[in-house]
Scaffold this motif. Structure first.
Motif, PDB file in Angstrom:
ATOM      1  N   GLY A  15      67.220  24.805  19.543  1.00 25.91           N
ATOM      2  CA  GLY A  15      67.242  25.639  20.742  1.00 25.91           C
ATOM      3  C   GLY A  15      66.137  26.676  20.769  1.00 25.91           C
ATOM      4  N   ASP A  16      65.127  26.486  19.955  1.00 23.92           N
ATOM      5  CA  ASP A  16      64.004  27.422  19.867  1.00 23.92           C
ATOM      6  C   ASP A  16      62.935  27.026  20.879  1.00 23.92           C
ATOM      7  OD1 ASP A  16      62.247  29.373  18.964  1.00 23.92           O
ATOM      8  OD2 ASP A  16      61.429  28.082  17.400  1.00 23.92           O
ATOM      9  N   THR A  17      62.429  27.994  21.640  1.00 23.30           N
ATOM     10  CA  THR A  17      61.344  27.747  22.581  1.00 23.30           C
ATOM     11  C   THR A  17      60.078  28.391  22.016  1.00 23.30           C
ATOM     12  OG1 THR A  17      62.890  27.803  24.430  1.00 23.30           O
ATOM     13  CG2 THR A  17      60.564  28.025  24.952  1.00 23.30           C
ATOM     14  N   PRO A  18      59.114  27.579  21.589  1.00 20.77           N
ATOM     15  CA  PRO A  18      57.909  28.138  20.982  1.00 20.77           C
ATOM     16  C   PRO A  18      56.974  28.721  22.033  1.00 20.77           C
ATOM     17  CG  PRO A  18      57.705  25.776  21.135  1.00 20.77           C
ATOM     18  CD  PRO A  18      59.104  26.119  21.593  1.00 20.77           C
ATOM     19  N   GLY A  19      56.057  29.521  21.573  1.00 24.78           N
ATOM     20  CA  GLY A  19      55.028  30.048  22.451  1.00 24.78           C
ATOM     21  C   GLY A  19      53.989  28.987  22.764  1.00 24.78           C
ATOM     22  N   TRP A  20      53.037  29.365  23.615  1.00 25.20           N
ATOM     23  CA  TRP A  20      52.023  28.407  24.033  1.00 25.20           C
ATOM     24  C   TRP A  20      51.226  27.898  22.839  1.00 25.20           C
ATOM     25  CZ3 TRP A  20      46.787  27.705  23.848  1.00 25.20           C
ATOM     26  CH2 TRP A  20      46.265  26.755  24.705  1.00 25.20           C
ATOM     27  N   PHE A  21      50.736  28.806  22.010  1.00 22.38           N
ATOM     28  CA  PHE A  21      49.903  28.409  20.879  1.00 22.38           C
ATOM     29  C   PHE A  21      50.690  27.593  19.856  1.00 22.38           C
ATOM     30  CE2 PHE A  21      47.723  29.044  16.823  1.00 22.38           C
ATOM     31  CZ  PHE A  21      46.468  28.564  17.168  1.00 22.38           C
ATOM     32  N   ALA A  22      51.942  27.926  19.654  1.00 21.33           N
ATOM     33  CA  ALA A  22      52.761  27.196  18.681  1.00 21.33           C
ATOM     34  C   ALA A  22      52.998  25.763  19.132  1.00 21.33           C
ATOM     35  CB  ALA A  22      54.086  27.910  18.463  1.00 21.33           C
ATOM     36  N   ALA A  23      53.164  25.553  20.428  1.00 22.84           N
ATOM     37  CA  ALA A  23      53.410  24.203  20.936  1.00 22.84           C
ATOM     38  C   ALA A  23      52.111  23.397  21.026  1.00 22.84           C
ATOM     39  CB  ALA A  23      54.078  24.266  22.297  1.00 22.84           C
ATOM     40  N   TRP A  24      51.079  23.995  21.618  1.00 24.61           N
ATOM     41  CA  TRP A  24      49.833  23.260  21.842  1.00 24.61           C
ATOM     42  C   TRP A  24      48.949  23.229  20.605  1.00 24.61           C
ATOM     43  CZ3 TRP A  24      49.260  20.038  25.717  1.00 24.61           C
ATOM     44  CH2 TRP A  24      50.131  20.163  26.783  1.00 24.61           C
ATOM     45  N   GLY A  25      49.198  24.097  19.649  1.00 29.97           N
ATOM     46  CA  GLY A  25      48.474  24.028  18.384  1.00 29.97           C
ATOM     47  C   GLY A  25      48.789  22.741  17.634  1.00 29.97           C
ATOM     48  N   LEU A  26      50.015  22.253  17.799  1.00 33.39           N
ATOM     49  CA  LEU A  26      50.389  20.980  17.178  1.00 33.39           C
ATOM     50  C   LEU A  26      49.641  19.811  17.803  1.00 33.39           C
ATOM     51  CD1 LEU A  26      54.220  21.532  16.837  1.00 33.39           C
ATOM     52  CD2 LEU A  26      52.494  21.652  15.042  1.00 33.39           C
ATOM     53  N   VAL A  27      49.377  19.897  19.101  1.00 34.61           N
ATOM     54  CA  VAL A  27      48.584  18.859  19.765  1.00 34.61           C
ATOM     55  C   VAL A  27      47.165  18.876  19.197  1.00 34.61           C
ATOM     56  CG1 VAL A  27      47.701  18.013  21.974  1.00 34.61           C
ATOM     57  CG2 VAL A  27      49.993  18.995  21.846  1.00 34.61           C
ATOM     58  N   ALA A  28      46.615  20.057  19.020  1.00 40.49           N
ATOM     59  CA  ALA A  28      45.279  20.175  18.425  1.00 40.49           C
ATOM     60  C   ALA A  28      45.274  19.650  16.995  1.00 40.49           C
ATOM     61  CB  ALA A  28      44.814  21.620  18.473  1.00 40.49           C
ATOM     62  N   ALA A  29      46.328  19.926  16.245  1.00 42.55           N
ATOM     63  CA  ALA A  29      46.419  19.419  14.869  1.00 42.55           C
ATOM     64  C   ALA A  29      46.489  17.895  14.852  1.00 42.55           C
ATOM     65  CB  ALA A  29      47.634  20.010  14.170  1.00 42.55           C
ATOM     66  N   ASP A  30      47.254  17.305  15.775  1.00 43.42           N
ATOM     67  CA  ASP A  30      47.304  15.848  15.871  1.00 43.42           C
ATOM     68  C   ASP A  30      45.938  15.278  16.226  1.00 43.42           C
ATOM     69  OD1 ASP A  30      49.936  15.500  15.160  1.00 43.42           O
ATOM     70  OD2 ASP A  30      50.684  15.487  17.216  1.00 43.42           O
ATOM     71  N   ALA A  31      45.214  15.956  17.106  1.00 42.42           N
ATOM     72  CA  ALA A  31      43.870  15.500  17.482  1.00 42.42           C
ATOM     73  C   ALA A  31      42.929  15.554  16.285  1.00 42.42           C
ATOM     74  CB  ALA A  31      43.326  16.340  18.632  1.00 42.42           C
ATOM     75  N   VAL A  32      42.999  16.633  15.511  1.00 45.19           N
ATOM     76  CA  VAL A  32      42.141  16.754  14.323  1.00 45.19           C
ATOM     77  C   VAL A  32      42.476  15.660  13.310  1.00 45.19           C
ATOM     78  CG1 VAL A  32      41.664  18.212  12.314  1.00 45.19           C
ATOM     79  CG2 VAL A  32      41.670  19.200  14.606  1.00 45.19           C
ATOM     80  N   ILE A  33      43.746  15.396  13.118  1.00 47.30           N
ATOM     81  CA  ILE A  33      44.155  14.331  12.196  1.00 47.30           C
ATOM     82  C   ILE A  33      43.648  12.981  12.677  1.00 47.30           C
ATOM     83  CG2 ILE A  33      46.153  13.065  11.295  1.00 47.30           C
ATOM     84  CD1 ILE A  33      47.643  15.789  11.289  1.00 47.30           C
ATOM     85  N   PHE A  34      43.787  12.703  13.979  1.00 39.62           N
ATOM     86  CA  PHE A  34      43.326  11.423  14.521  1.00 39.62           C
ATOM     87  C   PHE A  34      41.818  11.278  14.363  1.00 39.62           C
ATOM     88  CE2 PHE A  34      41.457   8.842  17.817  1.00 39.62           C
ATOM     89  CZ  PHE A  34      42.132   7.652  17.632  1.00 39.62           C
ATOM     90  N   PHE A  35      41.062  12.331  14.724  1.00 35.21           N
ATOM     91  CA  PHE A  35      39.604  12.236  14.638  1.00 35.21           C
ATOM     92  C   PHE A  35      39.127  12.151  13.194  1.00 35.21           C
ATOM     93  CE2 PHE A  35      39.702  14.181  18.989  1.00 35.21           C
ATOM     94  CZ  PHE A  35      39.250  13.040  19.631  1.00 35.21           C
ATOM     95  N   THR A  36      39.844  12.748  12.277  1.00 35.50           N
ATOM     96  CA  THR A  36      39.495  12.629  10.864  1.00 35.50           C
ATOM     97  C   THR A  36      39.683  11.191  10.392  1.00 35.50           C
ATOM     98  OG1 THR A  36      40.125  14.917  10.463  1.00 35.50           O
ATOM     99  CG2 THR A  36      40.016  13.464   8.544  1.00 35.50           C
ATOM    100  N   ILE A  37      40.807  10.605  10.730  1.00 33.60           N
ATOM    101  CA  ILE A  37      41.060   9.211  10.343  1.00 33.60           C
ATOM    102  C   ILE A  37      40.067   8.280  11.018  1.00 33.60           C
ATOM    103  CG2 ILE A  37      42.720   7.312  10.529  1.00 33.60           C
ATOM    104  CD1 ILE A  37      44.932   9.452  10.160  1.00 33.60           C
ATOM    105  N   ALA A  38      39.786   8.520  12.304  1.00 33.22           N
ATOM    106  CA  ALA A  38      38.824   7.687  13.022  1.00 33.22           C
ATOM    107  C   ALA A  38      37.421   7.840  12.437  1.00 33.22           C
ATOM    108  CB  ALA A  38      38.822   8.044  14.505  1.00 33.22           C
ATOM    109  N   GLY A  39      37.058   9.057  12.082  1.00 32.37           N
ATOM    110  CA  GLY A  39      35.743   9.283  11.504  1.00 32.37           C
ATOM    111  C   GLY A  39      35.576   8.657  10.138  1.00 32.37           C
ATOM    112  N   LEU A  40      36.637   8.698   9.332  1.00 32.78           N
ATOM    113  CA  LEU A  40      36.568   8.089   8.004  1.00 32.78           C
ATOM    114  C   LEU A  40      36.560   6.563   8.059  1.00 32.78           C
ATOM    115  CD1 LEU A  40      38.973  10.439   6.015  1.00 32.78           C
ATOM    116  CD2 LEU A  40      36.477  10.344   5.894  1.00 32.78           C
ATOM    117  N   SER A  41      37.188   6.003   9.096  1.00 30.12           N
ATOM    118  CA  SER A  41      37.218   4.544   9.206  1.00 30.12           C
ATOM    119  C   SER A  41      36.052   3.987  10.018  1.00 30.12           C
ATOM    120  CB  SER A  41      38.539   4.091   9.831  1.00 30.12           C
ATOM    121  OG  SER A  41      38.622   4.539  11.172  1.00 30.12           O
ATOM    122  N   ALA A  42      35.296   4.842  10.694  1.00 30.19           N
ATOM    123  CA  ALA A  42      34.214   4.388  11.568  1.00 30.19           C
ATOM    124  C   ALA A  42      33.147   3.570  10.853  1.00 30.19           C
ATOM    125  CB  ALA A  42      33.587   5.573  12.290  1.00 30.19           C
ATOM    126  N   PRO A  43      32.677   3.959   9.673  1.00 30.78           N
ATOM    127  CA  PRO A  43      31.625   3.139   9.044  1.00 30.78           C
ATOM    128  C   PRO A  43      32.059   1.696   8.784  1.00 30.78           C
ATOM    129  CG  PRO A  43      31.783   5.251   7.943  1.00 30.78           C
ATOM    130  CD  PRO A  43      32.929   5.175   8.908  1.00 30.78           C
TER     131      PRO A  43
END
Length: 89
Positions: A15-43
């Motif tokens: 029942g916790d409602t996070p703030g804007w940064f707490a909610a959307w920071g996770l989206v940014a973290a998922d993006a960083v994780i995805f781009f890291t994996i994509a970058g490491l597998s790109a070669p």
């Protein structure tokens, strides 16, 4: 996608409602994780496609990188919005 989904489900259940940064920071973290994996597998992926010619290279890169990226970011954003949703009666 898994990071934001897991934390958002836990927040919704509590029942916790996070703030804007707490909610959307996770989206940014998922993006960083995805781009890291994509970058490491790109070669390896681009190296395998280097000998190919024509539009198939672009179709393969679209299917390998763009579609999964959109899936991760869209689902992460949906969970961010869902975790911030406040039902007003």
């Amino acid at each position: 996608m898994m990071l934001s989904r897991t934390i958002a489900r836990r927040r919704i259940a509590a029942g916790d409602t996070p703030g804007w940064f707490a909610a959307w920071g996770l989206v940014a973290a998922d993006a960083v994780i995805f781009f890291t994996i994509a970058g490491l597998s790109a070669p390896y992926i681009v190296g395998g496609l280097a000998e190919s010619r024509g539009a198939w290279v672009y179709v393969a890169l679209f299917a390998i990188y763009f579609i999964p990226m959109q899936g991760v970011l869209i689902i992460s954003a949906l969970w961010a919005v869902k975790s911030r949703w406040v039902d007003v009666d």
